[in-house]
Design a protein around this motif. Structure first.
Motif, PDB file in Angstrom:
ATOM      1  N   VAL A   1       0.855  -1.190   0.000  1.00  6.18           N
ATOM      2  CA  VAL A   1       0.000   0.000   0.000  1.00  6.18           C
ATOM      3  C   VAL A   1       0.885   1.231   0.000  1.00  6.18           C
ATOM      4  O   VAL A   1       2.048   1.188   0.403  1.00  6.18           O
ATOM      5  N   SER A   2       0.300   2.348  -0.419  1.00  7.22           N
ATOM      6  CA  SER A   2       1.007   3.622  -0.343  1.00  7.22           C
ATOM      7  C   SER A   2       0.803   4.234   1.034  1.00  7.22           C
ATOM      8  O   SER A   2      -0.246   4.040   1.669  1.00  7.22           O
ATOM      9  N   GLU A   3       1.797   4.961   1.471  1.00  3.65           N
ATOM     10  CA  GLU A   3       1.692   5.644   2.765  1.00  3.65           C
ATOM     11  C   GLU A   3       0.465   6.547   2.768  1.00  3.65           C
ATOM     12  O   GLU A   3       0.195   7.252   1.791  1.00  3.65           O
ATOM     13  N   GLY A   4      -0.310   6.478   3.857  1.00  7.60           N
ATOM     14  CA  GLY A   4      -1.504   7.308   3.977  1.00  7.60           C
ATOM     15  C   GLY A   4      -2.779   6.670   3.448  1.00  7.60           C
ATOM     16  O   GLY A   4      -3.866   7.223   3.644  1.00  7.60           O
ATOM     17  N   THR A   5      -2.662   5.528   2.805  1.00 14.84           N
ATOM     18  CA  THR A   5      -3.853   4.828   2.292  1.00 14.84           C
ATOM     19  C   THR A   5      -4.254   3.711   3.243  1.00 14.84           C
ATOM     20  O   THR A   5      -3.452   3.285   4.071  1.00 14.84           O
ATOM     21  N   PRO A   6      -5.502   3.209   3.113  1.00 13.29           N
ATOM     22  CA  PRO A   6      -5.969   2.182   4.053  1.00 13.29           C
ATOM     23  C   PRO A   6      -5.256   0.845   3.877  1.00 13.29           C
ATOM     24  O   PRO A   6      -4.806   0.485   2.790  1.00 13.29           O
ATOM     25  N   VAL A   7      -5.226   0.123   4.988  1.00  8.88           N
ATOM     26  CA  VAL A   7      -4.650  -1.223   5.011  1.00  8.88           C
ATOM     27  C   VAL A   7      -5.755  -2.245   5.294  1.00  8.88           C
ATOM     28  O   VAL A   7      -6.602  -2.023   6.164  1.00  8.88           O
TER      29      VAL A   7
ATOM     30  N   SER B   1      -5.042   4.543   7.724  1.00 11.11           N
ATOM     31  CA  SER B   1      -3.971   5.250   7.039  1.00 11.11           C
ATOM     32  C   SER B   1      -2.628   4.601   7.374  1.00 11.11           C
ATOM     33  O   SER B   1      -2.199   4.618   8.531  1.00 11.11           O
ATOM     34  N   ALA B   2      -1.992   4.041   6.361  1.00  4.70           N
ATOM     35  CA  ALA B   2      -0.737   3.328   6.591  1.00  4.70           C
ATOM     36  C   ALA B   2       0.417   4.287   6.857  1.00  4.70           C
ATOM     37  O   ALA B   2       0.515   5.361   6.254  1.00  4.70           O
TER      38      ALA B   2
ATOM     39  N   THR C   1       1.234 -12.402   6.488  1.00  3.46           N
ATOM     40  CA  THR C   1       1.105 -11.449   5.386  1.00  3.46           C
ATOM     41  C   THR C   1       2.189 -10.403   5.545  1.00  3.46           C
ATOM     42  O   THR C   1       2.281  -9.769   6.596  1.00  3.46           O
ATOM     43  N   SER C   2       2.983 -10.259   4.512  1.00  3.76           N
ATOM     44  CA  SER C   2       4.046  -9.260   4.527  1.00  3.76           C
ATOM     45  C   SER C   2       3.495  -7.939   3.989  1.00  3.76           C
ATOM     46  O   SER C   2       3.026  -7.879   2.844  1.00  3.76           O
ATOM     47  N   LEU C   3       3.516  -6.911   4.814  1.00  2.55           N
ATOM     48  CA  LEU C   3       3.004  -5.599   4.427  1.00  2.55           C
ATOM     49  C   LEU C   3       4.150  -4.686   4.026  1.00  2.55           C
ATOM     50  O   LEU C   3       5.082  -4.467   4.801  1.00  2.55           O
ATOM     51  N   THR C   4       4.067  -4.164   2.821  1.00  2.00           N
ATOM     52  CA  THR C   4       5.014  -3.160   2.330  1.00  2.00           C
ATOM     53  C   THR C   4       4.295  -1.835   2.229  1.00  2.00           C
ATOM     54  O   THR C   4       3.173  -1.763   1.724  1.00  2.00           O
ATOM     55  N   VAL C   5       4.928  -0.779   2.720  1.00  2.18           N
ATOM     56  CA  VAL C   5       4.366   0.565   2.636  1.00  2.18           C
ATOM     57  C   VAL C   5       5.261   1.401   1.730  1.00  2.18           C
ATOM     58  O   VAL C   5       6.446   1.579   2.000  1.00  2.18           O
ATOM     59  N   ILE C   6       4.665   1.897   0.676  1.00  2.20           N
ATOM     60  CA  ILE C   6       5.410   2.653  -0.333  1.00  2.20           C
ATOM     61  C   ILE C   6       5.333   4.149  -0.006  1.00  2.20           C
ATOM     62  O   ILE C   6       4.241   4.666   0.216  1.00  2.20           O
TER      63      ILE C   6
END
Lengths: 113, 114
Positions: free
Chosen positions: B13-19, B80-81, B108-113
């Protein structure tokens, strides 16, 4: 207060050797669990202690694995005749009772060459 | 039989978007459900837990999860991620059986862009 501690943090051994992994739970926690986490996997249950007795050891993969908790606090996981497939991170967790969340230690990374 | 299934092995996900991290369980009994987070080279940390009280559970760091019995789900969400949320997340179910086993999902591996 102090969390769950595990020693050693890393252990490298040769195939066929015997190893002991130690877990110091949070003081006063009666429940203690051992897990094994292989690369890319979630932790896999091995054994659960309530006090001094092993209340559930159904997760131990074979009779080379054994764990003790003689005084209801510190626990030792023992692996005999280690095999390369035993390589994993071994996690210990403790809990104040059998229904609440578990508090995990940092794990011991075991590598069998 | 698989007791807990995490439907996505990787989420980006992009920073600031929902997870949204998805978890489904199978149990004949009323389960206890947990979400744990594992940062690189750190121990597992509890985010939140469900133990038959309110179905919407709030956890640390802005995470929450909703227990839906009809869907046998316990999805983890955050509005917000943040970059610091990048980690491995595990859904865990405790089944009411004779033993006291906690079953972990595969993670689940979470990546924040940024």
């Amino acid at each position: 207060g102090a969390g769950v501690s595990q020693t050693p943090s890393n252990k490298v051994t040769e195939k066929g050797k015997y190893v002991e992994l130690r877990c110091d739970p949070i003081s006063g926690h009666t429940a203690l669990y051992w897990y094994r986490q292989s690369l890319g996997q979630g932790p896999e249950f091995l054994i659960y202690f309530q006090g001094t007795g092993a209340a559930d050891d159904s997760g131990l993969p074979n009779d080379r694995f054994f764990a003790v908790r003689p005084e209801g606090s510190v626990s030792t996981l023992k692996i005999q005749r280690t095999e390369r497939g035993d390589s994993a991170v071994y996690l210990c967790a403790s809990s104040p009772d059998r229904v609440n969340e578990q508090f995990f230690g940092p794990g011991t990374r075991l590598t069998v060459l | 039989a698989q007791s807990v299934t995490q439907l996505d092995s990787h989420v980006s996900v992009s920073e600031g978007t929902p997870v949204l991290l998805r978890c489904n369980y199978s149990s004949s009994y009323s389960p206890s459900l947990f979400w744990y987070v594992q940062h690189p080279n750190k121990g597992l940390q509890l985010l939140l837990k469900y133990t038959s009280a309110a179905t919407l559970v709030k956890g640390i760091n802005g995470f929450e999860a909703e227990f839906k019995k009809s869907e046998t789900s316990f999805h983890l969400t955050k509005p917000s991620a943040h970059m610091s949320d990048a980690a491995e997340y595990f859904c865990v179910v405790r089944l009411e059986r004779g033993g006291n086993q906690f079953y972990f999902g595969t993670g689940t591996s979470l990546t924040v862009i940024p």
